[in-house]
Design a protein around this motif. Structure first.
Motif, PDB file in Angstrom:
ATOM      1  N   PHE A   1       0.817  -1.212   0.000  1.00 24.58           N
ATOM      2  CA  PHE A   1       0.000   0.000   0.000  1.00 24.58           C
ATOM      3  C   PHE A   1       0.855   1.268   0.000  1.00 24.58           C
ATOM      4  O   PHE A   1       0.481   2.269  -0.606  1.00 24.58           O
ATOM      5  CB  PHE A   1      -0.983   0.008   1.167  1.00 24.58           C
ATOM      6  N   TYR A   2       2.000   1.228   0.649  1.00 28.31           N
ATOM      7  CA  TYR A   2       2.909   2.373   0.616  1.00 28.31           C
ATOM      8  C   TYR A   2       3.346   2.648  -0.821  1.00 28.31           C
ATOM      9  O   TYR A   2       3.295   3.786  -1.285  1.00 28.31           O
ATOM     10  CB  TYR A   2       4.146   2.129   1.497  1.00 28.31           C
ATOM     11  N   ASN A   3       3.769   1.604  -1.509  1.00 28.91           N
ATOM     12  CA  ASN A   3       4.230   1.785  -2.885  1.00 28.91           C
ATOM     13  C   ASN A   3       3.114   2.282  -3.797  1.00 28.91           C
ATOM     14  O   ASN A   3       3.325   3.168  -4.622  1.00 28.91           O
ATOM     15  CB  ASN A   3       4.822   0.483  -3.429  1.00 28.91           C
ATOM     16  N   ARG A   4       1.921   1.722  -3.654  1.00 27.08           N
ATOM     17  CA  ARG A   4       0.792   2.153  -4.488  1.00 27.08           C
ATOM     18  C   ARG A   4       0.403   3.595  -4.205  1.00 27.08           C
ATOM     19  O   ARG A   4       0.199   4.386  -5.117  1.00 27.08           O
ATOM     20  CB  ARG A   4      -0.405   1.239  -4.286  1.00 27.08           C
ATOM     21  N   LEU A   5       0.296   3.936  -2.920  1.00 26.52           N
ATOM     22  CA  LEU A   5      -0.104   5.294  -2.548  1.00 26.52           C
ATOM     23  C   LEU A   5       0.967   6.309  -2.939  1.00 26.52           C
ATOM     24  O   LEU A   5       0.658   7.395  -3.439  1.00 26.52           O
ATOM     25  CB  LEU A   5      -0.384   5.366  -1.048  1.00 26.52           C
ATOM     26  N   SER A   6       2.213   5.952  -2.731  1.00 23.89           N
ATOM     27  CA  SER A   6       3.305   6.841  -3.098  1.00 23.89           C
ATOM     28  C   SER A   6       3.330   7.089  -4.610  1.00 23.89           C
ATOM     29  O   SER A   6       3.475   8.235  -5.058  1.00 23.89           O
ATOM     30  CB  SER A   6       4.634   6.242  -2.643  1.00 23.89           C
ATOM     31  N   ASN A   7       3.168   6.042  -5.389  1.00 23.50           N
ATOM     32  CA  ASN A   7       3.163   6.171  -6.841  1.00 23.50           C
ATOM     33  C   ASN A   7       1.966   6.994  -7.316  1.00 23.50           C
ATOM     34  O   ASN A   7       2.115   7.887  -8.152  1.00 23.50           O
ATOM     35  CB  ASN A   7       3.148   4.780  -7.485  1.00 23.50           C
ATOM     36  N   SER A   8       0.788   6.708  -6.781  1.00 22.35           N
ATOM     37  CA  SER A   8      -0.415   7.455  -7.172  1.00 22.35           C
ATOM     38  C   SER A   8      -0.285   8.926  -6.800  1.00 22.35           C
ATOM     39  O   SER A   8      -0.657   9.805  -7.582  1.00 22.35           O
ATOM     40  CB  SER A   8      -1.652   6.869  -6.497  1.00 22.35           C
ATOM     41  N   SER A   9       0.234   9.198  -5.612  1.00 26.52           N
ATOM     42  CA  SER A   9       0.415  10.585  -5.176  1.00 26.52           C
ATOM     43  C   SER A   9       1.384  11.317  -6.086  1.00 26.52           C
ATOM     44  O   SER A   9       1.130  12.460  -6.478  1.00 26.52           O
ATOM     45  CB  SER A   9       0.946  10.621  -3.742  1.00 26.52           C
ATOM     46  N   SER A  10       2.473  10.674  -6.428  1.00 21.96           N
ATOM     47  CA  SER A  10       3.474  11.303  -7.299  1.00 21.96           C
ATOM     48  C   SER A  10       2.892  11.614  -8.669  1.00 21.96           C
ATOM     49  O   SER A  10       3.110  12.707  -9.218  1.00 21.96           O
ATOM     50  CB  SER A  10       4.693  10.405  -7.456  1.00 21.96           C
ATOM     51  N   ARG A  11       2.158  10.664  -9.230  1.00 19.69           N
ATOM     52  CA  ARG A  11       1.556  10.904 -10.542  1.00 19.69           C
ATOM     53  C   ARG A  11       0.535  12.043 -10.490  1.00 19.69           C
ATOM     54  O   ARG A  11       0.511  12.903 -11.358  1.00 19.69           O
ATOM     55  CB  ARG A  11       0.907   9.636 -11.087  1.00 19.69           C
TER      56      ARG A  11
END
Length: 138
Positions: A98-108
């Motif tokens: 979830f960290y990786n998904r949320l971090s990636n979504s936030s960055s995009r």
């Protein structure tokens, strides 16, 4: 009476400042739970490892108190160690995902916001230049 017009540079600076503030607030909102997920993801395996060590120490203590080493003596402690390990992994693995998904979504999403702000600034700049007239080439 003609309406008072503002200096285009002042308008652009104000809009840029407002966009930066809005972008910063949105960044805070999007990333507020990342610290918690990162903490769970990094600490859980160590907590599970501590439980594993505790269980194995308990099994050795149980062995030292008996005359004969049997599975019944160490099984409860080994089971406890395995459960502690599993619980640590059960918490850490989803937290990392979830960290990786949320971090990636936030960055995009923040990248899209930044692109929008730049495009909006360029459009506003062109419109303000057109409204006030372009400097004449003399």
């Amino acid at each position: 009476m003609m309406p008072k017009t503002r200096d285009p540079d002042t308008v652009l600076e104000g809009v840029q400042r407002s966009m930066r503030v809005a972008w910063s607030r949105e960044e805070d909102r999007l990333t507020q739970h990342l610290v918690f997920l990162a903490t769970v993801a990094s600490a859980s395996p160590y907590i599970g490892l501590f439980g594993t060590v505790w269980g194995i120490m308990g099994s050795f203590q149980a062995l030292s108190l008996t005359q004969q080493a049997t599975l019944a003596t160490v099984a409860p402690w080994i089971a406890e160690a395995l459960i502690a390990t599993a619980m640590g992994l059960f918490a850490a693995i989803p937290a990392v995902i979830f960290y990786n998904r949320l971090s990636n979504s936030s960055s995009r999403l923040l990248g899209k916001y930044e692109d929008f702000a730049e495009e909006f600034h360029a459009i506003l700049h062109r419109n303000l230049q057109g409204r006030d007239g372009k400097p004449s080439a003399s």
